[in-house]
Design an enzyme around this catalytic site. Structure first.
Site, PDB file in Angstrom:
ATOM      1  N   GLU A 161      -4.541  -1.421  -6.531  1.00 34.54           N
ATOM      2  CA  GLU A 161      -4.891  -2.429  -5.533  1.00 34.54           C
ATOM      3  C   GLU A 161      -4.036  -2.243  -4.285  1.00 34.54           C
ATOM      4  OE1 GLU A 161      -6.731  -5.892  -8.327  1.00 34.54           O
ATOM      5  OE2 GLU A 161      -4.693  -6.208  -7.653  1.00 34.54           O
ATOM      6  N   CYS A 201       2.085 -11.662  -4.102  1.00 38.03           N
ATOM      7  CA  CYS A 201       3.106 -10.830  -4.717  1.00 38.03           C
ATOM      8  C   CYS A 201       3.075 -10.924  -6.225  1.00 38.03           C
ATOM      9  CB  CYS A 201       4.489 -11.312  -4.306  1.00 38.03           C
ATOM     10  SG  CYS A 201       4.709 -11.339  -2.574  1.00 38.03           S
TER      11      CYS A 201
END
Ligand code: SAH
Ligand code: SF4
Length: 384
Positions: free
Chosen positions: A92, A366
Protein backbone atom coordinates in the site's frame (compact mmCIF):
# COMPACT_ATOMS: atom_id res chain seq x y z
CA UNK A 1 20.12 -6.17 -21.07
CA UNK A 2 19.40 -8.89 -18.55
CA UNK A 3 17.30 -8.71 -15.42
CA UNK A 4 17.73 -5.03 -14.74
CA UNK A 5 14.63 -3.14 -13.69
CA UNK A 6 14.59 0.16 -15.59
CA UNK A 7 12.91 1.95 -12.65
CA UNK A 8 15.76 0.96 -10.34
CA UNK A 9 18.77 2.19 -12.32
CA UNK A 10 20.61 5.25 -11.04
CA UNK A 11 21.83 7.82 -13.60
CA UNK A 12 25.32 6.31 -13.50
CA UNK A 13 23.92 2.79 -13.94
CA UNK A 14 21.97 4.02 -16.97
CA UNK A 15 25.13 5.58 -18.39
CA UNK A 16 27.03 2.34 -17.85
CA UNK A 17 24.19 0.51 -19.54
CA UNK A 18 24.38 2.84 -22.54
CA UNK A 19 28.12 2.35 -22.91
CA UNK A 20 27.75 -1.43 -22.60
CA UNK A 21 25.09 -1.41 -25.28
CA UNK A 22 27.45 0.47 -27.62
CA UNK A 23 25.52 3.75 -27.32
CA UNK A 24 26.77 7.20 -26.46
CA UNK A 25 26.85 7.77 -22.71
CA UNK A 26 24.29 10.61 -22.83
CA UNK A 27 21.63 8.13 -23.94
CA UNK A 28 21.72 6.77 -20.39
CA UNK A 29 20.90 10.17 -18.96
CA UNK A 30 18.14 10.63 -21.51
CA UNK A 31 16.56 7.39 -20.40
CA UNK A 32 16.79 8.28 -16.71
CA UNK A 33 15.24 11.70 -17.34
CA UNK A 34 12.46 10.32 -19.51
CA UNK A 35 11.48 7.73 -16.90
CA UNK A 36 11.89 9.68 -13.69
CA UNK A 37 11.61 13.36 -14.56
CA UNK A 38 9.12 13.27 -17.39
CA UNK A 39 7.34 10.22 -16.10
CA UNK A 40 7.19 8.49 -19.48
CA UNK A 41 5.94 4.96 -18.92
CA UNK A 42 6.23 3.70 -22.48
CA UNK A 43 9.48 3.59 -24.43
CA UNK A 44 7.55 4.21 -27.65
CA UNK A 45 6.91 7.77 -26.40
CA UNK A 46 10.63 8.51 -25.94
CA UNK A 47 10.99 10.07 -29.35
CA UNK A 48 14.46 11.36 -28.58
CA UNK A 49 15.73 7.77 -28.78
CA UNK A 50 16.36 5.84 -31.99
CA UNK A 51 13.43 3.57 -32.89
CA UNK A 52 15.56 0.42 -32.77
CA UNK A 53 16.66 1.19 -29.22
CA UNK A 54 13.09 1.86 -28.11
CA UNK A 55 11.96 -1.47 -29.50
CA UNK A 56 14.85 -3.34 -27.96
CA UNK A 57 14.24 -1.77 -24.54
CA UNK A 58 10.53 -2.54 -24.70
CA UNK A 59 11.29 -6.18 -25.42
CA UNK A 60 14.15 -6.67 -23.00
CA UNK A 61 13.64 -4.20 -20.14
CA UNK A 62 9.91 -3.53 -19.96
CA UNK A 63 8.70 -0.62 -17.81
CA UNK A 64 6.29 -2.33 -15.46
CA UNK A 65 4.21 -0.33 -13.04
CA UNK A 66 2.49 -2.18 -10.21
CA UNK A 67 -1.16 -2.86 -10.86
CA UNK A 68 -3.56 -0.62 -8.94
CA UNK A 69 -5.95 -3.06 -7.30
CA UNK A 70 -7.59 -0.66 -4.82
CA UNK A 71 -8.11 3.03 -4.52
CA UNK A 72 -9.61 4.26 -1.24
CA UNK A 73 -10.24 7.98 -1.09
CA UNK A 74 -10.68 9.76 2.22
CA UNK A 75 -12.77 12.83 2.92
CA UNK A 76 -9.61 14.91 3.50
CA UNK A 77 -8.27 14.20 0.02
CA UNK A 78 -5.78 11.48 0.90
CA UNK A 79 -5.93 8.36 -1.20
CA UNK A 80 -4.65 4.95 -0.29
CA UNK A 81 -3.58 2.74 -3.16
CA UNK A 82 -3.42 -1.02 -3.03
CA UNK A 83 -0.74 -2.10 -5.48
CA UNK A 84 0.07 -5.55 -6.81
CA UNK A 85 3.72 -6.23 -7.61
CA UNK A 86 4.79 -8.53 -10.44
CA UNK A 87 5.06 -11.57 -8.14
CA UNK A 88 1.55 -10.95 -6.83
CA UNK A 89 2.67 -9.38 -3.51
CA UNK A 90 0.37 -6.59 -2.33
CA UNK A 91 1.58 -3.32 -0.88
CA UNK A 92 0.00 0.00 0.00
CA UNK A 93 1.06 3.56 -0.72
CA UNK A 94 -0.70 6.73 0.38
CA UNK A 95 -1.08 10.08 -1.38
CA UNK A 96 -1.69 13.03 0.94
CA UNK A 97 -2.56 16.45 -0.45
CA UNK A 98 -0.52 19.44 0.53
CA UNK A 99 -0.52 21.89 3.33
CA UNK A 100 -2.72 24.50 1.68
CA UNK A 101 -5.61 22.74 3.33
CA UNK A 102 -3.60 21.85 6.42
CA UNK A 103 -4.31 18.26 5.60
CA UNK A 104 -2.43 15.11 6.28
CA UNK A 105 0.76 16.12 4.52
CA UNK A 106 1.50 18.44 7.41
CA UNK A 107 1.90 15.43 9.56
CA UNK A 108 5.12 14.67 7.78
CA UNK A 109 6.63 18.09 7.45
CA UNK A 110 10.31 17.86 8.17
CA UNK A 111 11.78 19.19 11.33
CA UNK A 112 13.31 22.13 9.55
CA UNK A 113 9.91 23.51 8.74
CA UNK A 114 8.92 23.54 12.37
CA UNK A 115 11.22 26.44 13.17
CA UNK A 116 9.46 28.69 10.65
CA UNK A 117 5.94 29.85 10.43
CA UNK A 118 3.88 28.34 7.68
CA UNK A 119 3.70 31.60 5.75
CA UNK A 120 7.48 31.91 5.81
CA UNK A 121 7.83 28.46 4.36
CA UNK A 122 5.39 29.19 1.64
CA UNK A 123 6.88 32.50 0.63
CA UNK A 124 10.43 31.15 0.66
CA UNK A 125 9.41 28.39 -1.71
CA UNK A 126 7.44 30.47 -4.13
CA UNK A 127 9.61 33.42 -5.01
CA UNK A 128 7.43 34.24 -8.00
CA UNK A 129 4.32 34.36 -5.87
CA UNK A 130 2.91 31.26 -7.51
CA UNK A 131 2.04 28.60 -4.99
CA UNK A 132 3.23 25.12 -5.77
CA UNK A 133 0.68 22.61 -4.57
CA UNK A 134 2.41 20.42 -2.07
CA UNK A 135 1.78 16.79 -1.47
CA UNK A 136 3.33 13.86 0.31
CA UNK A 137 3.60 10.28 -0.86
CA UNK A 138 4.03 7.61 1.78
CA UNK A 139 5.86 4.58 0.42
CA UNK A 140 6.24 0.98 1.52
CA UNK A 141 9.71 -0.57 1.64
CA UNK A 142 8.71 -4.19 2.32
CA UNK A 143 5.61 -6.29 1.66
CA UNK A 144 5.03 -6.79 5.39
CA UNK A 145 7.00 -6.20 8.56
CA UNK A 146 8.81 -8.70 10.73
CA UNK A 147 9.64 -6.13 13.42
CA UNK A 148 6.34 -7.06 14.99
CA UNK A 149 5.43 -3.96 16.99
CA UNK A 150 2.46 -4.78 19.18
CA UNK A 151 0.37 -1.74 18.16
CA UNK A 152 0.88 -1.87 14.39
CA UNK A 153 -1.45 -3.61 11.96
CA UNK A 154 1.35 -4.09 9.42
CA UNK A 155 3.40 -5.76 12.13
CA UNK A 156 0.50 -7.91 13.31
CA UNK A 157 0.18 -9.29 9.81
CA UNK A 158 3.73 -10.56 9.75
CA UNK A 159 6.90 -10.22 7.69
CA UNK A 160 7.28 -9.87 3.99
CA UNK A 161 10.00 -9.48 1.43
CA UNK A 162 12.13 -6.49 0.60
CA UNK A 163 11.10 -4.24 -2.25
CA UNK A 164 13.78 -3.59 -4.84
CA UNK A 165 14.78 -0.02 -5.69
CA UNK A 166 12.91 -0.45 -8.97
CA UNK A 167 9.75 -1.51 -7.15
CA UNK A 168 10.02 1.46 -4.79
CA UNK A 169 10.35 3.93 -7.68
CA UNK A 170 7.65 2.19 -9.72
CA UNK A 171 5.37 2.45 -6.66
CA UNK A 172 6.04 6.18 -6.51
CA UNK A 173 5.41 6.54 -10.24
CA UNK A 174 2.15 4.59 -10.02
CA UNK A 175 0.86 7.06 -7.40
CA UNK A 176 2.02 10.07 -9.46
CA UNK A 177 0.30 8.68 -12.56
CA UNK A 178 -2.91 7.92 -10.67
CA UNK A 179 -3.06 11.35 -9.04
CA UNK A 180 -1.79 13.18 -12.16
CA UNK A 181 1.07 14.86 -10.34
CA UNK A 182 4.54 15.81 -11.44
CA UNK A 183 7.50 16.13 -9.10
CA UNK A 184 6.90 19.76 -8.09
CA UNK A 185 5.91 20.12 -4.48
CA UNK A 186 6.49 16.46 -3.69
CA UNK A 187 7.62 15.07 -0.38
CA UNK A 188 8.34 11.40 0.08
CA UNK A 189 8.16 9.54 3.37
CA UNK A 190 9.12 5.93 3.95
CA UNK A 191 6.41 5.42 6.54
CA UNK A 192 4.36 2.77 4.80
CA UNK A 193 4.62 -0.96 5.13
CA UNK A 194 7.91 -2.39 6.29
CA UNK A 195 11.08 -1.36 8.03
CA UNK A 196 13.21 0.61 5.56
CA UNK A 197 16.41 0.09 7.57
CA UNK A 198 16.04 -3.68 7.18
CA UNK A 199 16.12 -3.15 3.43
CA UNK A 200 19.21 -1.03 2.71
CA UNK A 201 19.78 -2.92 -0.58
CA UNK A 202 16.52 -1.53 -1.93
CA UNK A 203 16.20 1.74 -0.05
CA UNK A 204 19.71 3.17 -0.55
CA UNK A 205 19.67 3.05 -4.37
CA UNK A 206 16.03 4.23 -4.27
CA UNK A 207 17.19 7.27 -2.26
CA UNK A 208 20.01 7.90 -4.71
CA UNK A 209 17.44 8.05 -7.51
CA UNK A 210 14.99 10.14 -5.47
CA UNK A 211 17.68 12.69 -4.61
CA UNK A 212 18.09 13.34 -8.35
CA UNK A 213 14.43 14.34 -8.38
CA UNK A 214 13.81 16.15 -5.07
CA UNK A 215 15.99 17.66 -2.37
CA UNK A 216 17.01 15.22 0.38
CA UNK A 217 15.26 17.63 2.74
CA UNK A 218 11.99 16.55 1.22
CA UNK A 219 12.57 12.86 1.87
CA UNK A 220 12.11 11.22 5.26
CA UNK A 221 12.93 7.66 6.25
CA UNK A 222 11.31 6.32 9.40
CA UNK A 223 12.86 3.49 11.38
CA UNK A 224 11.84 1.44 14.39
CA UNK A 225 15.47 1.64 15.52
CA UNK A 226 17.69 -0.78 13.63
CA UNK A 227 20.75 0.72 15.28
CA UNK A 228 23.53 -0.59 13.00
CA UNK A 229 21.61 0.61 9.93
CA UNK A 230 21.31 4.11 11.42
CA UNK A 231 25.11 4.29 11.12
CA UNK A 232 24.99 2.93 7.57
CA UNK A 233 22.52 5.58 6.46
CA UNK A 234 24.40 8.26 8.42
CA UNK A 235 27.44 7.56 6.25
CA UNK A 236 25.62 8.21 2.97
CA UNK A 237 26.91 11.19 1.00
CA UNK A 238 23.37 12.56 0.93
CA UNK A 239 20.98 11.72 3.72
CA UNK A 240 17.22 11.85 4.03
CA UNK A 241 15.55 13.25 7.14
CA UNK A 242 15.69 10.66 9.86
CA UNK A 243 12.54 9.72 11.75
CA UNK A 244 12.72 7.34 14.68
CA UNK A 245 9.67 5.55 16.04
CA UNK A 246 10.54 5.77 19.71
CA UNK A 247 7.10 5.17 21.21
CA UNK A 248 8.39 4.76 24.76
CA UNK A 249 10.94 6.50 26.95
CA UNK A 250 11.92 3.56 29.15
CA UNK A 251 13.35 0.18 28.12
CA UNK A 252 10.62 -1.98 29.69
CA UNK A 253 7.71 -0.20 28.02
CA UNK A 254 9.56 -0.09 24.73
CA UNK A 255 10.30 -3.82 24.87
CA UNK A 256 6.64 -4.49 25.46
CA UNK A 257 5.58 -2.37 22.51
CA UNK A 258 8.54 -2.99 20.24
CA UNK A 259 10.28 -6.32 20.83
CA UNK A 260 13.11 -5.14 18.54
CA UNK A 261 14.33 -3.24 21.64
CA UNK A 262 15.71 -6.55 22.96
CA UNK A 263 18.00 -6.79 19.95
CA UNK A 264 18.76 -3.07 19.73
CA UNK A 265 18.45 -1.52 23.20
CA UNK A 266 17.21 1.99 23.78
CA UNK A 267 20.52 3.49 24.96
CA UNK A 268 22.30 2.27 21.81
CA UNK A 269 19.55 3.73 19.67
CA UNK A 270 19.87 7.09 21.42
CA UNK A 271 23.65 6.98 20.88
CA UNK A 272 23.10 6.32 17.16
CA UNK A 273 20.71 9.27 17.02
CA UNK A 274 23.31 11.50 18.67
CA UNK A 275 25.82 10.41 16.04
CA UNK A 276 23.46 11.16 13.15
CA UNK A 277 24.98 14.08 11.21
CA UNK A 278 22.49 16.93 11.03
CA UNK A 279 22.83 19.81 8.66
CA UNK A 280 21.93 23.23 10.05
CA UNK A 281 18.24 23.60 10.78
CA UNK A 282 17.54 19.91 10.37
CA UNK A 283 16.27 17.83 13.21
CA UNK A 284 15.47 14.22 13.86
CA UNK A 285 11.78 13.45 13.93
CA UNK A 286 10.79 11.35 16.91
CA UNK A 287 7.51 9.50 16.48
CA UNK A 288 5.65 8.61 19.64
CA UNK A 289 2.44 6.60 19.30
CA UNK A 290 0.35 7.46 22.32
CA UNK A 291 -1.48 4.46 23.81
CA UNK A 292 -3.96 4.70 26.68
CA UNK A 293 -2.54 3.50 29.98
CA UNK A 294 0.71 2.33 28.40
CA UNK A 295 2.94 5.31 27.61
CA UNK A 296 0.65 8.32 28.06
CA UNK A 297 1.24 9.40 31.67
CA UNK A 298 2.77 12.73 32.55
CA UNK A 299 5.67 10.79 34.00
CA UNK A 300 6.20 9.24 30.55
CA UNK A 301 6.32 12.72 29.04
CA UNK A 302 8.87 13.84 31.61
CA UNK A 303 10.99 10.77 30.92
CA UNK A 304 10.83 11.47 27.22
CA UNK A 305 12.05 15.01 27.83
CA UNK A 306 14.99 13.68 29.85
CA UNK A 307 15.81 11.02 27.27
CA UNK A 308 15.90 13.51 24.42
CA UNK A 309 17.87 16.18 26.23
CA UNK A 310 20.70 17.52 24.08
CA UNK A 311 19.28 16.11 20.84
CA UNK A 312 17.97 18.27 18.01
CA UNK A 313 14.56 16.68 17.66
CA UNK A 314 10.97 17.35 16.94
CA UNK A 315 8.49 15.03 18.58
CA UNK A 316 5.48 13.90 16.63
CA UNK A 317 2.86 12.51 18.97
CA UNK A 318 0.57 10.06 17.14
CA UNK A 319 -2.54 9.15 19.11
CA UNK A 320 -3.05 5.43 18.46
CA UNK A 321 -5.16 4.54 15.48
CA UNK A 322 -7.35 1.84 16.89
CA UNK A 323 -8.17 -1.34 15.08
CA UNK A 324 -10.63 -3.65 16.80
CA UNK A 325 -9.74 -6.56 14.53
CA UNK A 326 -5.98 -6.54 14.68
CA UNK A 327 -5.27 -4.49 17.81
CA UNK A 328 -8.14 -5.29 20.16
CA UNK A 329 -6.08 -4.69 23.31
CA UNK A 330 -4.86 -1.15 22.58
CA UNK A 331 -6.84 2.08 22.94
CA UNK A 332 -6.31 5.69 22.01
CA UNK A 333 -6.02 8.03 25.01
CA UNK A 334 -8.77 10.54 25.72
CA UNK A 335 -8.27 14.02 24.24
CA UNK A 336 -7.43 15.64 27.58
CA UNK A 337 -4.75 13.01 28.20
CA UNK A 338 -3.24 13.70 24.78
CA UNK A 339 -3.31 17.44 25.48
CA UNK A 340 -1.64 17.02 28.87
CA UNK A 341 1.10 14.83 27.43
CA UNK A 342 1.81 17.34 24.68
CA UNK A 343 1.73 20.23 27.17
CA UNK A 344 4.40 18.57 29.33
CA UNK A 345 6.72 18.36 26.33
CA UNK A 346 5.99 21.90 25.19
CA UNK A 347 6.65 23.27 28.68
CA UNK A 348 10.07 21.66 28.56
CA UNK A 349 10.69 23.47 25.24
CA UNK A 350 10.52 20.31 23.17
CA UNK A 351 9.09 21.04 19.71
CA UNK A 352 6.03 18.88 19.49
CA UNK A 353 3.23 18.32 17.00
CA UNK A 354 0.28 15.98 17.15
CA UNK A 355 -0.39 13.84 14.10
CA UNK A 356 -4.11 13.58 14.05
CA UNK A 357 -4.08 11.01 11.33
CA UNK A 358 -6.36 11.84 8.51
CA UNK A 359 -7.99 9.23 6.45
CA UNK A 360 -8.63 6.49 8.95
CA UNK A 361 -11.86 6.04 7.03
CA UNK A 362 -9.67 4.75 4.23
CA UNK A 363 -7.49 2.78 6.66
CA UNK A 364 -4.65 4.89 5.37
CA UNK A 365 -3.59 6.07 8.79
CA UNK A 366 -0.27 5.23 10.38
CA UNK A 367 0.20 1.61 11.24
CA UNK A 368 -2.89 0.55 9.37
CA UNK A 369 -1.37 -0.38 6.06
CA UNK A 370 -1.68 -3.96 5.08
CA UNK A 371 -1.26 -5.86 1.86
CA UNK A 372 -3.18 -8.81 3.14
CA UNK A 373 -5.83 -9.56 5.68
CA UNK A 374 -4.63 -12.86 7.05
CA UNK A 375 -1.63 -13.32 9.30
CA UNK A 376 0.35 -16.18 7.79
CA UNK A 377 1.77 -16.96 11.24
CA UNK A 378 -1.65 -17.68 12.64
CA UNK A 379 -1.77 -20.90 10.65
CA UNK A 380 1.03 -22.39 12.67
CA UNK A 381 1.04 -20.34 15.83
CA UNK A 382 -1.53 -19.66 18.44
CA UNK A 383 -1.83 -17.69 21.61
CA UNK A 384 0.02 -14.58 20.59
N1 SAH B 1 8.74 0.62 10.16
C1 SAH B 1 9.04 2.00 10.18
C2 SAH B 1 8.31 2.74 9.11
C3 SAH B 1 6.79 2.69 9.23
S1 SAH B 1 6.29 4.19 9.87
C4 SAH B 1 8.74 2.58 11.56
O1 SAH B 1 8.11 1.91 12.35
O2 SAH B 1 9.20 3.67 11.84
C5 SAH B 1 4.82 3.83 10.62
C6 SAH B 1 4.61 4.78 11.78
O3 SAH B 1 3.30 4.55 12.27
C7 SAH B 1 5.58 4.49 12.93
O4 SAH B 1 6.01 5.68 13.51
C8 SAH B 1 4.72 3.74 13.93
O5 SAH B 1 5.16 3.95 15.24
C9 SAH B 1 3.34 4.33 13.65
N2 SAH B 1 2.26 3.40 13.97
C10 SAH B 1 2.24 2.07 13.86
N3 SAH B 1 1.06 1.58 14.26
C11 SAH B 1 0.30 2.63 14.63
C12 SAH B 1 -1.04 2.77 15.10
N4 SAH B 1 -1.83 1.73 15.29
N5 SAH B 1 -1.49 4.01 15.35
C13 SAH B 1 -0.71 5.09 15.14
N6 SAH B 1 0.53 5.02 14.68
C14 SAH B 1 1.05 3.80 14.42
FE1 SF4 C 1 7.10 -2.58 11.29
FE2 SF4 C 1 7.10 0.05 11.73
FE3 SF4 C 1 4.86 -1.38 12.06
FE4 SF4 C 1 6.86 -1.66 13.77
S1 SF4 C 1 5.65 0.21 13.40
S2 SF4 C 1 5.71 -3.35 12.85
S3 SF4 C 1 8.62 -1.44 12.44
S4 SF4 C 1 5.94 -1.04 10.14
Amino acid sequence: MGERDPFGLTPSAWEAFAVEAGLPRYRGRQLFDAIHRRGVTDYAAMKELPAALRERLAAEMPLRLPEVVRRDASADGSVKFGLRLVDGALIEAVFMPGDETRSAANEFEDARAASHSRSEIRSSQSGSGATVPRFTICLSSQTGCAVDCAFCVTGRLGGGRNLTAGEILAQLRAVLVETRHGLDGMRVVFMGMGEPFLNPEGVIPALEILFELVSPRRVTVSTSGITPAVATFAALPQRPNLAVSLNAADPATRERLMPITKTYPLDGLLAAMRAWPLEPRRRILVEYVLIAGVNDREEDARRLVRLLRGLEVKVNVIPLNEDPTYLPEWKRPAEDVIDRFVARLAEAHVTVTVRRSKGPDASAACGQLKGRTVDPRKRTQTGR
